[in-house]
Write a protein that holds these residues in place. Sequence first.
Motif, PDB file in Angstrom:
ATOM      1  N   GLY A 157      -6.809   3.944   6.787  1.00  0.00           N
ATOM      2  CA  GLY A 157      -7.497   3.582   8.011  1.00  0.00           C
ATOM      3  C   GLY A 157      -8.311   2.305   7.941  1.00  0.00           C
ATOM      4  O   GLY A 157      -8.899   1.896   8.952  1.00  0.00           O
ATOM      5  N   PHE A 158      -8.357   1.669   6.767  1.00  0.00           N
ATOM      6  CA  PHE A 158      -9.126   0.426   6.634  1.00  0.00           C
ATOM      7  C   PHE A 158      -8.493  -0.699   7.443  1.00  0.00           C
ATOM      8  O   PHE A 158      -7.281  -0.724   7.670  1.00  0.00           O
ATOM      9  N   ASP A 159      -9.356  -1.631   7.839  1.00  0.00           N
ATOM     10  CA  ASP A 159      -8.918  -2.785   8.621  1.00  0.00           C
ATOM     11  C   ASP A 159      -8.801  -4.050   7.785  1.00  0.00           C
ATOM     12  O   ASP A 159      -8.071  -4.967   8.161  1.00  0.00           O
ATOM     13  N   SER A 160      -9.554  -4.119   6.672  1.00  0.00           N
ATOM     14  CA  SER A 160      -9.594  -5.365   5.912  1.00  0.00           C
ATOM     15  C   SER A 160      -9.874  -5.086   4.446  1.00  0.00           C
ATOM     16  O   SER A 160     -10.215  -3.959   4.056  1.00  0.00           O
ATOM     17  N   VAL A 161      -9.733  -6.137   3.656  1.00  0.00           N
ATOM     18  CA  VAL A 161     -10.032  -6.047   2.227  1.00  0.00           C
ATOM     19  C   VAL A 161     -10.906  -7.212   1.803  1.00  0.00           C
ATOM     20  O   VAL A 161     -10.958  -8.256   2.451  1.00  0.00           O
ATOM     21  N   LEU A 162     -11.605  -7.004   0.691  1.00  0.00           N
ATOM     22  CA  LEU A 162     -12.383  -8.030   0.004  1.00  0.00           C
ATOM     23  C   LEU A 162     -11.672  -8.242  -1.318  1.00  0.00           C
ATOM     24  O   LEU A 162     -11.473  -7.278  -2.066  1.00  0.00           O
ATOM     25  N   ILE A 163     -11.266  -9.443  -1.619  1.00  0.00           N
ATOM     26  CA  ILE A 163     -10.397  -9.631  -2.774  1.00  0.00           C
ATOM     27  C   ILE A 163     -11.020 -10.557  -3.816  1.00  0.00           C
ATOM     28  O   ILE A 163     -12.044 -11.194  -3.582  1.00  0.00           O
TER      29      ILE A 163
END
Length: 250
Positions: A26-32
Motif C-alpha cells: 500500500g505504500f506510495d513512495s520510497v526513500l532510497i
Amino acid sequence: MIKYGIHTGKQHADPTAIFEAIKRAGFDSVLISLSGTFDNEKQAEIIRRVGLDIDNCHAPWDNINHFWRDNLNGQGAFEMLRDNLIECGKLGIPRAVWHVSAGNNYPPISQIGMDRVAKLIEVADNANVDICLENQRFFHFIDYIYAHLDCPRLKFCYDSGHEACFSLTKLALPKYRHKLAALHLHDNSGVYNEDSHLLPGQGTGVDWDYVRKNLEGYEGIISLEVKRIPEMSLDEFYTAAYESAKFVKS
C-alpha cells in the motif's frame, strides 16, 4: 490524501521483488540510497515501473566530520555530497537527506565547511534538488547553517529515532517544523545510542502523540526508516510496516 513511504537502503542485487512487495502493501513512495552496487538508473526505472515515487535519497555520510576540516578527506566529503546531488538531479529525485556531523567527537563549525555548504547549495539549485538536514545528536550544526545560509533549498528531515536515542529531547520537530520536507520515522527503546530502527509502536522510546501533534497539517510523505525483520517474508514485513505508518498518522 495521506501518502506513505519507506526507506529501502542500499541495493546490491535486482530489487524488483522488494519494490513490488512495497507497492502491494500500500505504500506510495520510497526513500532510497544511491550507494549500492546495483545500477542506480535501473533501480529508479524499477521503482517507477511498479508504480512508486521516489521521495528522497539518503546521501552517504562517510568521513562527514572531515567536511568541516581543511584536508583531503574534507574535500572528499564535499565531492561525495556534490556527486550525490548531481545523481539525484539526473534521476529526478527531488530531495537529498544529509547528516552534517557524526558521533560525539565532532569538529568545530568552520568557514571552509560553510563555504562547502554554500557551493553545494549552488549544485543543488542547478540539479533542482532540495537539501534536507537531518537531526542527530546535536542541533548546533544545522542551527548555524540555517542561520547563516538563508536559502529555500535548505529544508529539514525529522528523524524520530535519532531524537529518542541521541538528543533525548522533544525539541527537533517543533524547532524546525517550518522547514520540514522529509521524515525518517522509527522507534527504539529510548536508551542513549540504541538506534534500533524498529517499526513505530514496537518500542518505547518515541512519544508518538508528540509526533502526531507536530505533524498536524503536514502534507508530505509519512515515511519510515526501519530495519527489515529477517524472520518475516517481504509481504509480511511491508504489510506490517504499512500498518505502523498508518499508526503514526492516518
